[in-house]
Design a protein around this motif. Sequence first.
Motif, PDB file in Angstrom:
ATOM      1  N   ALA A  45       0.834  -1.190   0.000  1.00 49.27           N
ATOM      2  CA  ALA A  45       0.000   0.000   0.000  1.00 49.27           C
ATOM      3  C   ALA A  45       0.869   1.240   0.000  1.00 49.27           C
ATOM      4  N   VAL A  46       0.329   2.299  -0.577  1.00 44.88           N
ATOM      5  CA  VAL A  46       1.029   3.576  -0.616  1.00 44.88           C
ATOM      6  C   VAL A  46       0.127   4.597   0.047  1.00 44.88           C
ATOM      7  N   PRO A  47       0.205   4.740   1.369  1.00 39.01           N
ATOM      8  CA  PRO A  47      -0.692   5.668   2.031  1.00 39.01           C
ATOM      9  C   PRO A  47      -0.317   7.104   1.724  1.00 39.01           C
ATOM     10  N   GLY A  48      -1.300   7.915   1.506  1.00 38.81           N
ATOM     11  CA  GLY A  48      -1.071   9.341   1.317  1.00 38.81           C
ATOM     12  C   GLY A  48      -1.815  10.100   2.383  1.00 38.81           C
ATOM     13  N   PRO A  49      -1.723  11.427   2.404  1.00 38.42           N
ATOM     14  CA  PRO A  49      -2.488  12.213   3.349  1.00 38.42           C
ATOM     15  C   PRO A  49      -3.974  11.960   3.158  1.00 38.42           C
ATOM     16  N   ARG A  50      -4.713  11.773   4.215  1.00 38.15           N
ATOM     17  CA  ARG A  50      -6.133  11.456   4.110  1.00 38.15           C
ATOM     18  C   ARG A  50      -6.970  12.629   4.547  1.00 38.15           C
ATOM     19  N   ASP A  51      -8.001  12.932   3.798  1.00 39.08           N
ATOM     20  CA  ASP A  51      -8.970  13.952   4.133  1.00 39.08           C
ATOM     21  C   ASP A  51     -10.262  13.241   4.480  1.00 39.08           C
ATOM     22  N   ASP A  52     -10.630  13.247   5.761  1.00 39.91           N
ATOM     23  CA  ASP A  52     -11.804  12.498   6.191  1.00 39.91           C
ATOM     24  C   ASP A  52     -13.091  13.018   5.565  1.00 39.91           C
ATOM     25  N   ASP A  53     -13.072  14.280   5.090  1.00 38.49           N
ATOM     26  CA  ASP A  53     -14.273  14.842   4.491  1.00 38.49           C
ATOM     27  C   ASP A  53     -14.371  14.537   3.007  1.00 38.49           C
ATOM     28  N   ALA A  54     -13.308  13.972   2.423  1.00 40.16           N
ATOM     29  CA  ALA A  54     -13.325  13.690   0.991  1.00 40.16           C
ATOM     30  C   ALA A  54     -14.100  12.409   0.721  1.00 40.16           C
ATOM     31  N   ALA A  55     -14.894  12.452  -0.311  1.00 40.01           N
ATOM     32  CA  ALA A  55     -15.651  11.256  -0.706  1.00 40.01           C
ATOM     33  C   ALA A  55     -14.772  10.418  -1.620  1.00 40.01           C
ATOM     34  N   VAL A  56     -14.444   9.237  -1.176  1.00 39.29           N
ATOM     35  CA  VAL A  56     -13.585   8.362  -1.964  1.00 39.29           C
ATOM     36  C   VAL A  56     -14.465   7.538  -2.896  1.00 39.29           C
ATOM     37  N   ALA A  57     -14.370   7.825  -4.197  1.00 45.62           N
ATOM     38  CA  ALA A  57     -15.210   7.122  -5.163  1.00 45.62           C
ATOM     39  C   ALA A  57     -14.834   5.647  -5.230  1.00 45.62           C
ATOM     40  N   ALA A  58     -13.550   5.367  -5.294  1.00 51.39           N
ATOM     41  CA  ALA A  58     -13.081   3.982  -5.357  1.00 51.39           C
ATOM     42  C   ALA A  58     -11.590   3.987  -5.117  1.00 51.39           C
ATOM     43  N   PRO A  59     -11.065   2.992  -4.407  1.00 46.72           N
ATOM     44  CA  PRO A  59      -9.618   2.919  -4.255  1.00 46.72           C
ATOM     45  C   PRO A  59      -8.967   2.669  -5.604  1.00 46.72           C
ATOM     46  N   LEU A  60      -7.766   3.134  -5.754  1.00 46.47           N
ATOM     47  CA  LEU A  60      -7.026   2.991  -7.007  1.00 46.47           C
ATOM     48  C   LEU A  60      -5.939   1.950  -6.820  1.00 46.47           C
ATOM     49  N   ARG A  61      -5.977   0.909  -7.628  1.00 46.17           N
ATOM     50  CA  ARG A  61      -4.968  -0.132  -7.578  1.00 46.17           C
ATOM     51  C   ARG A  61      -4.166  -0.087  -8.870  1.00 46.17           C
ATOM     52  N   LEU A  62      -2.860   0.091  -8.750  1.00 50.01           N
ATOM     53  CA  LEU A  62      -1.967   0.122  -9.899  1.00 50.01           C
ATOM     54  C   LEU A  62      -1.288  -1.231 -10.018  1.00 50.01           C
ATOM     55  N   VAL A  63      -1.317  -1.815 -11.197  1.00 43.46           N
ATOM     56  CA  VAL A  63      -0.762  -3.141 -11.411  1.00 43.46           C
ATOM     57  C   VAL A  63       0.421  -3.042 -12.365  1.00 43.46           C
ATOM     58  N   ALA A  64       1.611  -3.289 -11.860  1.00 42.01           N
ATOM     59  CA  ALA A  64       2.805  -3.343 -12.703  1.00 42.01           C
ATOM     60  C   ALA A  64       2.941  -4.764 -13.213  1.00 42.01           C
ATOM     61  N   VAL A  65       2.670  -4.979 -14.492  1.00 45.02           N
ATOM     62  CA  VAL A  65       2.765  -6.309 -15.086  1.00 45.02           C
ATOM     63  C   VAL A  65       4.216  -6.550 -15.470  1.00 45.02           C
ATOM     64  N   THR A  66       4.848  -7.494 -14.807  1.00 49.49           N
ATOM     65  CA  THR A  66       6.261  -7.775 -15.013  1.00 49.49           C
ATOM     66  C   THR A  66       6.435  -9.133 -15.689  1.00 49.49           C
ATOM     67  N   HIS A  67       7.657  -9.436 -16.055  1.00 51.69           N
ATOM     68  CA  HIS A  67       8.002 -10.754 -16.584  1.00 51.69           C
ATOM     69  C   HIS A  67       9.066 -11.335 -15.661  1.00 51.69           C
ATOM     70  N   GLY A  68       8.613 -12.042 -14.640  1.00 56.31           N
ATOM     71  CA  GLY A  68       9.521 -12.500 -13.613  1.00 56.31           C
ATOM     72  C   GLY A  68       9.597 -11.484 -12.483  1.00 56.31           C
ATOM     73  N   ALA A  69      10.437 -11.769 -11.513  1.00 52.32           N
ATOM     74  CA  ALA A  69      10.571 -10.887 -10.353  1.00 52.32           C
ATOM     75  C   ALA A  69      11.184  -9.557 -10.776  1.00 52.32           C
ATOM     76  N   PRO A  70      10.564  -8.422 -10.415  1.00 46.97           N
ATOM     77  CA  PRO A  70      11.134  -7.133 -10.784  1.00 46.97           C
ATOM     78  C   PRO A  70      12.428  -6.874 -10.029  1.00 46.97           C
ATOM     79  N   SER A  71      13.381  -6.216 -10.696  1.00 47.68           N
ATOM     80  CA  SER A  71      14.629  -5.845 -10.042  1.00 47.68           C
ATOM     81  C   SER A  71      14.371  -4.709  -9.060  1.00 47.68           C
ATOM     82  N   GLY A  72      15.366  -4.444  -8.208  1.00 46.19           N
ATOM     83  CA  GLY A  72      15.231  -3.340  -7.272  1.00 46.19           C
ATOM     84  C   GLY A  72      15.057  -2.017  -7.982  1.00 46.19           C
ATOM     85  N   ALA A  73      15.822  -1.801  -9.052  1.00 43.12           N
ATOM     86  CA  ALA A  73      15.712  -0.545  -9.802  1.00 43.12           C
ATOM     87  C   ALA A  73      14.344  -0.427 -10.462  1.00 43.12           C
TER      88      ALA A  73
END
Length: 255
Positions: free
Chosen positions: A6-34
């Motif tokens: 998870a990548v937590p950011g600053p949260r605004d309790d008054d903000a209406a969250v339409a939907a959480p955003l999930r980013l998918v990095a499609v890799t070929h094998g285990a990603p390197s550190g870089a």
Amino acid sequence: MVVTSAVPGPRDDDAAVAAPLRLVAVTHGAPSGANREAIMRLVDGVASARPELDVAISFVDARDGDLAVDLVSGDGPAPVIVPLVLSAGFHVRTGLSLGLQRIGADAGLAEALGPDDRIVEVLAGRLARAGLERDDAVVLAAAGSNDPRAVRECFETARRLGLKLGRSVTVGFIAAAIPRLPDAIEMIREVHPGERIAVAPYLLAPGAFSDAAAASGAELVADPLLLPGEPAPAELVALVLDRYREAEAERRVAV
């Protein structure tokens, strides 16, 4: 293999969250550190730009036959999944899409990032920073795909980059499609002997494919779009958020 953080950011309790955003990095094998660090730079940029969203990243091995099961777990609104890929080949159009349908998930699935003129802007900037000169021949080095539509999208990106640079741009694929990158470079050398060749990696982040581009034998090889040591380009952050908004709008209509 799915690695999620998870990548937590600053949260605004008054903000209406339409939907959480999930980013998918499609890799070929285990990603390197870089590779992981460079992609996390993009995720950090997205989280900073939209602090009211729950932003998370999953690194998914494209060779995994079940790409979607672990991407929509947990309570709360269904996420909108934005694949961090430049061209949507089989693993996105079939693997993720069918996987979500199979488990009955209400998650939205965004389009791939490319083709898009904002990517072209970053590609041109990378070439300029690498030392592109007026008379250099340019080759767009793409990962390659068995999906004909993904291949056509790479040629479309080359066309747009050519318009931006004011010269023709040749496409060379690192895997799964032709012409292969070494063949594209050799063709230019046969037709225009003595001309310097500059390679623009059409690759999101460092890894095995960018290593192959660097070893292609071209006189000049630019960096990939994301780098571990610097913030993600603003153009790419805006592009990810646009893909999210488009998919979220479609998901709302469908629900």
